[in-house]
Design an enzyme around this catalytic site. Structure first.
Site, mmCIF file in Angstrom:
data_model
loop_
_atom_site.group_PDB
_atom_site.id
_atom_site.type_symbol
_atom_site.label_atom_id
_atom_site.label_comp_id
_atom_site.label_asym_id
_atom_site.label_seq_id
_atom_site.Cartn_x
_atom_site.Cartn_y
_atom_site.Cartn_z
ATOM 1 N N PHE A 1 44.121 39.964 42.755
ATOM 2 C CA PHE A 1 44.442 39.076 43.864
ATOM 3 C C PHE A 1 43.166 38.741 44.640
ATOM 4 O O PHE A 1 42.342 39.618 44.896
ATOM 5 C CB PHE A 1 45.467 39.741 44.778
ATOM 6 C CG PHE A 1 45.754 39.012 46.063
ATOM 7 C CD1 PHE A 1 46.210 37.696 46.044
ATOM 8 C CD2 PHE A 1 45.568 39.618 47.283
ATOM 9 C CE1 PHE A 1 46.474 37.016 47.220
ATOM 10 C CE2 PHE A 1 45.842 38.952 48.468
ATOM 11 C CZ PHE A 1 46.289 37.650 48.437
ATOM 12 N N CYS A 2 43.014 37.451 44.975
ATOM 13 C CA CYS A 2 41.953 36.976 45.855
ATOM 14 C C CYS A 2 40.575 37.429 45.341
ATOM 15 O O CYS A 2 40.233 37.190 44.197
ATOM 16 C CB CYS A 2 42.225 37.446 47.287
ATOM 17 S SG CYS A 2 41.198 36.659 48.556
ATOM 18 N N LEU A 3 39.794 38.076 46.189
ATOM 19 C CA LEU A 3 38.467 38.543 45.802
ATOM 20 C C LEU A 3 38.523 39.468 44.596
ATOM 21 O O LEU A 3 37.588 39.492 43.777
ATOM 22 C CB LEU A 3 37.825 39.258 47.002
ATOM 23 C CG LEU A 3 36.543 40.046 46.782
ATOM 24 C CD1 LEU A 3 35.443 39.158 46.241
ATOM 25 C CD2 LEU A 3 36.097 40.702 48.080
ATOM 26 N N ILE B 1 45.370 35.888 40.783
ATOM 27 C CA ILE B 1 46.304 35.332 41.760
ATOM 28 C C ILE B 1 45.524 34.923 43.013
ATOM 29 O O ILE B 1 44.897 35.764 43.651
ATOM 30 C CB ILE B 1 47.386 36.361 42.150
ATOM 31 C CG1 ILE B 1 48.043 36.955 40.899
ATOM 32 C CG2 ILE B 1 48.432 35.729 43.053
ATOM 33 C CD1 ILE B 1 48.941 38.147 41.194
ATOM 34 N N SER C 1 42.779 33.400 43.390
ATOM 35 C CA SER C 1 41.372 33.798 43.238
ATOM 36 C C SER C 1 40.495 32.592 42.933
ATOM 37 O O SER C 1 40.858 31.748 42.113
ATOM 38 C CB SER C 1 41.229 34.820 42.104
ATOM 39 O OG SER C 1 42.025 35.957 42.343
#
Length: 575
Positions: free
Chosen positions: A312-314, A341, A343
């Site tokens: 997720f993200c970073l 997700i 990202s």
């Protein structure tokens, strides 16, 4: 509505004000030697804004003439009490008085019209897609959000009603809350709510065990709930800025629990909350000592040759770097698939965040990090709150300073406020190496362990999920990033925002998602041809994992050599 009389409410309020002021007097004021941003750069941005207006007199005149016409139309409608205008889709103006009462309706519509016109003026001053232009947009948004009529007692119908009910005691209580928050020194409007959650019991409570740990992370393996499980284990890589358990909130919304119940072996990385000892841990350490080590441990603990990564993200950005590193090292076979997700790997379009990728701010941040060795979770919370100021600042101002109402318990906001630090070396290498240079797209030589990272070399199948209302990773930017990988990419667009769009259990039947196998040049073209599906994207993702997996089943894997029960001790380090 409280059952107390106004007199009793006032008595409580005055007592709270006295206590708050006493506590504030005893609390020494904090002085900061450095700041994580450059105030002079903000002043320069505002100066450039004024100069930009002067350089475009014709455009400015056109905006002014258009504004004059709009105000003439506005007042003619207001005096005639016309109410046929569509109600704005703005949660700040949800109370019926904003639509039904002429006084409040006029205030609302005047504010919204003025906001539109001020943003038009800002566009006259801006020049291109630059950090300076992004900073102008950011400052304009901060100003407009701050002056919204909902934020003031006399122009908010809910506050007026509450003030009449309590005889004004709500405002006195709110003043006490304000003093408390100022004295605390965090520059955050504290969200006042009951202690409804306890890690390991009511939140982050899926049964499991810590099966490995080092100086950067604990590895959690969850107990199976089915007799047999898919042979291919899953490993979750969270971002550093928050704790891992966004995917393990309350049981009814826990993605971890849902995956376990689908017959999957789930491993999760729980990053440590770093301190001065981690000052020199950069992207390279988090990639090699973190994710690559976790992959090896998950394979060994499960007895599987490969793992499926999800992130997720970073965390997804780091997973992308890991995939390229493994490919270069001839170890790509250790990962079966990767799910990213929300990202970003292409940072050409960072929207609001581009305002902070500014040379002056990066220099100021590095000086600040050099002094204390990390960026604190409170500083990160301030940043995220500023970007989402209506939701994370002004709604709390209204609830706690004007209405004196406790916020309803929210597992997602509890998680959001349970932030973590990020080390000096990581932010420096990430901001300079990846963000500012957009290194993963431009191939500017970003390297990990002596290996230059090239996403085009990655052949691992990728499931790429963007969120339609994402304020952190714009969904179109996530779509563009998918073009950088050299292997097959399946793109799915989920509904809702950066966090809520991820926590979307099928039983809730919310948000919906869009799918298409087409690969057009732009995200908008993709959306125009996509099919909207109801409910959650979780089952579609699980089906994709099954399609790309070995198809084998093995007996449910109980964690072995447990160090401590999940969620582990790293998740509770607060400093």
């Amino acid at each position: 509505m409280t059952d107390q009389s106004p007199a009793a409410l006032w008595q409580d309020a005055l007592a709270n004000i006295t206590n708050a002021m006493t506590q504030a007097a005893r609390t020494p004021m904090k002085s900061e030697a450095t700041r994580p941003y450059d105030p002079l750069a903000l002043m320069q941005t505002m100066s450039d804004f004024a100069v930009g207006l002067g350089r475009n007199p014709q455009q400015l005149l056109e905006v002014q003439l258009q504004a004059a016409h709009e105000w003439g139309d506005f007042w003619s409608r207001a005096f005639l009490s016309k109410t046929d205008a569509e109600k704005p889709r703005d949660r700040r103006f949800a109370s019926p008085e904003w639509q039904d009462n002429p006084y409040y309706r006029t205030i609302r519509d005047a504010y919204l019209l003025a906001s539109k016109q001020i943003r038009s003026v800002a566009q006259v001053a801006e020049k291109g897609d630059t950090p300076n232009a992004a900073m102008i947009d950011f400052l304009v948004d901060q100003y407009l959000n701050a002056i919204a009529p909902t934020n003031f007692a006399m122009t908010n119908p809910d506050v007026v009603k509450r003030t009449v009910e309590t005889g004004g005691a709500n405002l006195a209580q709110g003043f006490a809350h304000l003093i408390e928050d100022v004295a605390e020194g965090k520059r955050i409007v504290r969200r006042r709510t009951a202690d409804a959650f306890e890690k390991g019991k009511t939140i982050a409570a899926t049964p499991g065990s810590v099966v490995f740990q080092n100086h950067l992370f604990q590895l959690i393996q969850y107990d199976p709930t089915t007799k047999d499980v898919a042979a291919d284990p899953l490993l979750y890589v969270p971002p550093l800025v928050n704790k891992f358990y966004m995917i393990d909130l309350q049981p009814k919304s826990s993605l971890v629990k849902w995956l376990v119940d689908q017959g999957r072996t789930v491993f999760v990385i729980s990053w440590i909350n770093p301190d001065e000892r981690h000052r020199d841990c950069g992207v390279e350490q988090y990639v090699l000592d973190g994710i690559v080590e976790a992959i090896g441990q998950a394979r060994a603990k499960s007895g599987a040759d490969k793992v499926d990564l999800f992130s997720f993200c970073l965390g997804g950005t780091l997973v992308s770097v890991v995939l390229a590193w493994l490919q270069a090292k001839g170890r790509a076979g250790e990962v079966n698939t990767a799910t990213l997700i929300g990202s970003m790997v292409d940072f050409a379009d960072m929207r609001d965040w581009a305002a902070f990728v500014h040379e002056a701010h990066l220099d100021a941040l590095e000086g600040h990090l050099e002094r204390q060795g990390f960026i604190d979770s409170t500083e990160l919370q301030q940043l995220f709150a500023a970007v989402r100021s209506n939701d994370l600042i002004w709604s709390s101002v209204i609830n706690h300073y004007l209405l004196d109402k406790a916020a309803p318990p929210s597992d997602l906001l509890y998680w959001f406020e349970d932030g973590a630090r990020i080390p000096h070396a990581f932010l420096k290498s990430y901001n300079r190496g990846l963000l500012a240079n957009n290194a993963l797209k431009e191939k500017t030589g970003f390297a990990v362990g002596g290996v230059e990272i090239d996403l085009a070399s990655v052949k691992t199948p990728i499931f790429l999920i963007a969120l339609k209302d994402d304020h952190v990773s714009a969904w179109s930017a996530v779509y563009d990033g998918g073009k950088l990988f050299g292997g097959p990419v399946t793109f799915v667009l989920g509904g809702s925002g950066h966090n809520a769009g991820v926590i979307n259990p099928p039983a809730a039947n919310k948000h919906g998602f869009w799918t298409s196998d087409a690969k057009p040049g732009t995200a908008q073209e993709w959306l125009a041809g996509a099919t909207r599906n109801e409910g959650s994207w979780w089952p579609s993702w699980n089906a994709w994992l099954a399609e790309h997996g070995s198809g084998k089943r093995v007996p449910g894997r109980m964690p072995a050599d447990a160090i401590e029960p999940a969620p582990g001790s790293y998740v509770s380090i607060t400093h």
